[in-house]
Design an enzyme around this catalytic site. Structure first.
Site, PDB file in Angstrom:
ATOM      1  N   GLU A 139      10.204  12.104  37.336  1.00 11.06           N
ATOM      2  CA  GLU A 139       8.914  11.509  36.134  1.00 11.06           C
ATOM      3  C   GLU A 139       8.332  10.121  36.579  1.00 11.06           C
ATOM      4  O   GLU A 139       7.165   9.955  36.249  1.00 11.06           O
ATOM      5  CB  GLU A 139       9.642  11.480  34.750  1.00 11.06           C
ATOM      6  CG  GLU A 139       8.821  11.272  33.561  1.00 11.06           C
ATOM      7  CD  GLU A 139       9.160  11.204  32.123  1.00 11.06           C
ATOM      8  OE1 GLU A 139       8.576  11.255  31.525  1.00 11.06           O
ATOM      9  OE2 GLU A 139      10.413  11.343  32.072  1.00 11.06           O
ATOM     10  N   ASP A 177      14.699  13.883  35.398  1.00 11.98           N
ATOM     11  CA  ASP A 177      14.178  12.990  34.222  1.00 11.98           C
ATOM     12  C   ASP A 177      15.267  11.995  34.025  1.00 11.98           C
ATOM     13  O   ASP A 177      16.491  12.383  33.522  1.00 11.98           O
ATOM     14  CB  ASP A 177      13.911  14.120  33.078  1.00 11.98           C
ATOM     15  CG  ASP A 177      13.243  13.343  32.107  1.00 11.98           C
ATOM     16  OD1 ASP A 177      13.220  12.126  32.012  1.00 11.98           O
ATOM     17  OD2 ASP A 177      12.608  14.016  31.163  1.00 11.98           O
ATOM     18  N   ILE A 234      15.584   9.511  31.914  1.00 15.10           N
ATOM     19  CA  ILE A 234      15.929   9.218  30.741  1.00 15.10           C
ATOM     20  C   ILE A 234      14.995  10.418  29.554  1.00 15.10           C
ATOM     21  O   ILE A 234      13.768   9.979  29.436  1.00 15.10           O
ATOM     22  CB  ILE A 234      15.844   8.008  29.986  1.00 15.10           C
ATOM     23  CG1 ILE A 234      16.710   7.021  30.600  1.00 15.10           C
ATOM     24  CG2 ILE A 234      16.098   7.906  28.212  1.00 15.10           C
ATOM     25  CD1 ILE A 234      16.730   5.620  29.958  1.00 15.10           C
ATOM     26  N   ASP A 235      15.532  11.304  29.125  1.00 13.55           N
ATOM     27  CA  ASP A 235      14.770  12.509  28.550  1.00 13.55           C
ATOM     28  C   ASP A 235      14.996  11.911  27.087  1.00 13.55           C
ATOM     29  O   ASP A 235      16.133  12.228  26.571  1.00 13.55           O
ATOM     30  CB  ASP A 235      15.133  13.912  28.821  1.00 13.55           C
ATOM     31  CG  ASP A 235      14.001  14.880  27.766  1.00 13.55           C
ATOM     32  OD1 ASP A 235      12.840  15.012  28.473  1.00 13.55           O
ATOM     33  OD2 ASP A 235      14.594  15.471  27.148  1.00 13.55           O
ATOM     34  N   THR A 263      13.001   9.170  25.681  1.00 13.15           N
ATOM     35  CA  THR A 263      12.860   7.581  25.772  1.00 13.15           C
ATOM     36  C   THR A 263      12.513   6.869  24.482  1.00 13.15           C
ATOM     37  O   THR A 263      13.047   5.949  24.003  1.00 13.15           O
ATOM     38  CB  THR A 263      11.673   7.158  26.620  1.00 13.15           C
ATOM     39  OG1 THR A 263      12.030   7.619  27.931  1.00 13.15           O
ATOM     40  CG2 THR A 263      11.664   5.715  26.854  1.00 13.15           C
ATOM     41  N   ASP A 266      11.361  17.637  32.609  1.00 15.67           N
ATOM     42  CA  ASP A 266      11.762  18.086  31.098  1.00 15.67           C
ATOM     43  C   ASP A 266      12.689  19.355  31.143  1.00 15.67           C
ATOM     44  O   ASP A 266      13.503  19.387  30.398  1.00 15.67           O
ATOM     45  CB  ASP A 266      10.527  18.063  30.221  1.00 15.67           C
ATOM     46  CG  ASP A 266       9.963  16.963  29.947  1.00 15.67           C
ATOM     47  OD1 ASP A 266      10.478  15.766  29.853  1.00 15.67           O
ATOM     48  OD2 ASP A 266       8.641  17.098  30.185  1.00 15.67           O
TER      49      ASP A 266
END
Length: 266
Positions: free
Chosen positions: A70, A88, A90-91, A93, A215
């Protein structure tokens, strides 16, 4: 070839746990926050640090593998050939910034477009959801059972709050009857967590209008390993190179939502 994939699986689990430790350690440090495409699309120094860490490990250990990430440390791919890691860091954030919970690290590893390994690590609850194609799905050391059939009236579904699309395919006239008919709705602010919850039976479905491959890549593998169906809201397969809408559920509920709600006005 199987032993190579077991090796990849072992490394991926180690790295995602180490990345989680980096995130926990960051809570005592200053967090730098920036906006990306809009004021609510946030990125932090930790998003970038975690992705840089994971990309570095992958490139050092598996130099022939490709990476989609990402935060821009991967590649801009046009082909699904070969082994591709979709990351990802940190999905969720916004949850990370405001709550320091309800976020996850997500990794999907694909071979020629087919999901082989999926990992979603809910860092603050120390819950690692993981699947190795053909070998079952787990939450930590607990094997997740196959999804049970659920009808709309019995379902608790995860919903994204943004529903109007350019072609008006999904709008309030569709959302309202669905919300009225289900047992309940939830929104956790992290697609990865919501997909993990479907796999674990905590949610019965997850629906959103627009996700990027990072995601949904990890969650796709995990959900499919417990017998779930993962598609776009058109019923098309999810593509790890393309942004799309997402509908995931057990097959019976998936079919009921797709045919009786999403496509009912066509």
């Amino acid at each position: 070839m199987e032993h190579i994939w077991k090796q990849i699986d072992t490394y991926a689990k180690q790295w995602i746990k180490q990345a989680g430790t980096l995130i926990k350690q960051s809570f005592s440090k200053e967090l730098l926050i920036q906006a990306k495409s809009n004021p609510n699309d946030l990125v932090t120094n930790m998003d970038r640090e975690v992705e840089r860490f994971l990309v570095g490990k992958i490139r050092e250990t598996f130099p022939s593998h490709h990476i989609i990430g990402e935060e821009g440390f991967g590649e801009d791919l046009e082909s699904k050939e070969g082994v591709i890691w979709v990351i990802d860091p940190i999905d969720g954030t916004m949850n990370f910034v405001h709550q320091q919970r309800n976020f996850a690290i997500s990794i999907g590893v694909f071979e020629n477009g087919i999901g082989r390994i999926g990992l979603i690590y809910d860092v603050m609850h120390d819950e690692l959801y993981h699947a190795f194609k053909g070998h079952g799905a787990f939450m930590n050391d607990i094997e997740l059972p196959k999804l049970e059939p659920v009808q709309v009236k019995e379902a608790v579904i995860g919903l994204n709050s943004t529903w109007v699309t350019p072609n008006k395919r999904i709008d309030k006239e569709v959302l309202t009857p669905l919300v009225r008919d289900v047992r309940g709705t939830r929104s956790y602010g992290s697609a990865a967590i919501e997909m993990a919850y479907v796999a674990a039976g905590r949610l019965d479905a997850y629906i959103t209008m627009r996700l990027s491959p990072w995601d949904f890549a990890g969650g796709k593998v995990i959900v499919e390993e417990v017998g779930g169906t993962t598609t776009t809201l058109d019923g098309a397969p999810l593509d790890i190179l393309t942004k799309s809408s997402v509908l995931i559920a057990n097959p019976i509920l998936h079919s009921e939502i797709l045919n009786n709600y999403v496509k009912r006005d066509q």
